[in-house]
Write an enzyme that holds these catalytic residues in place. Structure first.
Site, PDB file in Angstrom:
ATOM      1  N   GLU A  44       0.875  -1.170   0.000  1.00 20.88           N
ATOM      2  CA  GLU A  44       0.000   0.000   0.000  1.00 20.88           C
ATOM      3  C   GLU A  44       0.913   1.221   0.000  1.00 20.88           C
ATOM      4  O   GLU A  44       1.442   1.621   1.034  1.00 20.88           O
ATOM      5  CB  GLU A  44      -0.905   0.012   1.230  1.00 20.88           C
ATOM      6  CG  GLU A  44      -1.811   1.237   1.283  1.00 20.88           C
ATOM      7  CD  GLU A  44      -2.502   1.432   2.617  1.00 20.88           C
ATOM      8  OE1 GLU A  44      -2.789   2.605   2.959  1.00 20.88           O
ATOM      9  OE2 GLU A  44      -2.767   0.435   3.315  1.00 20.88           O
ATOM     10  N   ARG A  48       1.631  10.215   0.513  1.00 20.74           N
ATOM     11  CA  ARG A  48       2.060  11.259   1.431  1.00 20.74           C
ATOM     12  C   ARG A  48       3.255  12.018   0.886  1.00 20.74           C
ATOM     13  O   ARG A  48       3.701  12.995   1.495  1.00 20.74           O
ATOM     14  CB  ARG A  48       2.432  10.650   2.785  1.00 20.74           C
ATOM     15  CG  ARG A  48       1.292   9.946   3.486  1.00 20.74           C
ATOM     16  CD  ARG A  48       1.757   9.330   4.790  1.00 20.74           C
ATOM     17  NE  ARG A  48       0.727   8.499   5.411  1.00 20.74           N
ATOM     18  CZ  ARG A  48       0.915   7.757   6.491  1.00 20.74           C
ATOM     19  NH1 ARG A  48       2.102   7.755   7.084  1.00 20.74           N
ATOM     20  NH2 ARG A  48      -0.065   7.031   6.973  1.00 20.74           N
ATOM     21  N   LYS A 131     -11.711   0.221   5.898  1.00 28.76           N
ATOM     22  CA  LYS A 131     -10.519   0.394   6.722  1.00 28.76           C
ATOM     23  C   LYS A 131     -10.972   1.007   8.050  1.00 28.76           C
ATOM     24  O   LYS A 131     -11.650   2.042   8.048  1.00 28.76           O
ATOM     25  CB  LYS A 131      -9.540   1.329   5.998  1.00 28.76           C
ATOM     26  CG  LYS A 131      -8.359   1.812   6.820  1.00 28.76           C
ATOM     27  CD  LYS A 131      -7.484   2.728   5.967  1.00 28.76           C
ATOM     28  CE  LYS A 131      -6.291   3.265   6.753  1.00 28.76           C
ATOM     29  NZ  LYS A 131      -5.377   4.049   5.891  1.00 28.76           N
TER      30      LYS A 131
END
Length: 216
Positions: A44, A48, A131
């Site tokens: 994943e 960022r 999630k």
């Protein structure tokens, strides 16, 4: 938009999903090799850093690694990740534009939720996997168990504050499909190109997960 069988199977089999912050695309291939060799063939790649899409693109064509994009918070980011080759999208929250973008592209999306109201919203959008984020500060395993009781068809992928010390508490919950964690990919090791250390950390995580939830 239910999670397709192939993605679900891979996530469930991997159990611990490496959440990767990789600001240097030159490290992408070595990182991918380390994840696969360590027994965690899923990445994943978090958005960022400005070049996250280039990292996804660099490893998206591998047939031994399922590459997704995380920390997707806008439809534009989702489009960028999908164009780069991301095969699943994970968001820290529930954004209808992100879900719509993924649905239009036929790419699985796992949005973040932390409350029953957010989970109901996800169900209204046709989603069956979410999630749970941030897991530790949102109540941890106890909160997931409380949500799982009335939402028996939902699968959870908790992320945030998960470590080897509390991994067993999460994997003991039947509706937890897998967990997301970053401890396997140390930022300094990645920056230094110490892929052996990353491989060893992944292998340790793999062995710990297998001891808690044996693969069948």
């Amino acid at each position: 938009m239910t999670l397709d069988a192939s993605t679900r199977s891979t996530l469930a089999a991997t159990t611990v999903i490496p959440v990767v912050v990789c600001p240097d695309v030159s490290r992408a291939d070595g990182l991918a090799d380390a994840l696969v060799a360590g027994g965690l063939p899923v990445a994943e790649v978090t958005f960022r850093t400005p070049g996250a899409h280039t990292v996804v693109s660099a490893i998206a064509d591998r047939d031994d690694l399922l590459v997704g994009a995380g920390t997707i918070v806008t439809a534009a980011q989702a489009e960028q990740a999908i164009k780069a080759g991301a095969r699943f999208i994970i968001s820290p929250g529930l954004s209808e534009p992100v879900v719509a973008t993924c649905r239009a592209a036929g790419v699985p999306v796992i949005p973040g939720i932390a409350t029953a109201t957010e989970l109901l919203h996800a169900l209204d959008l046709g989603l069956d996997t979410v999630k749970f984020f941030p897991a530790k500060t949102s109540g941890g395993p106890a909160a997931i168990k409380a949500l799982a009781a009335p939402f028996g068809t939902v699968s959870f992928m908790p992320t945030g504050g998960i470590s080897p010390a509390n991994l067993a508490d999460y994997l003991a919950i039947t509706q937890v499909l897998a967990v997301g964690g970053s401890w396997m990919v140390d930022a300094r090791a990645l920056a230094d190109g110490d892929f052996a250390a990353i491989r060893q950390a992944c292998r340790a995580a793999r062995e710990l997960a297998d001891s808690i939830r044996p693969r069948v």
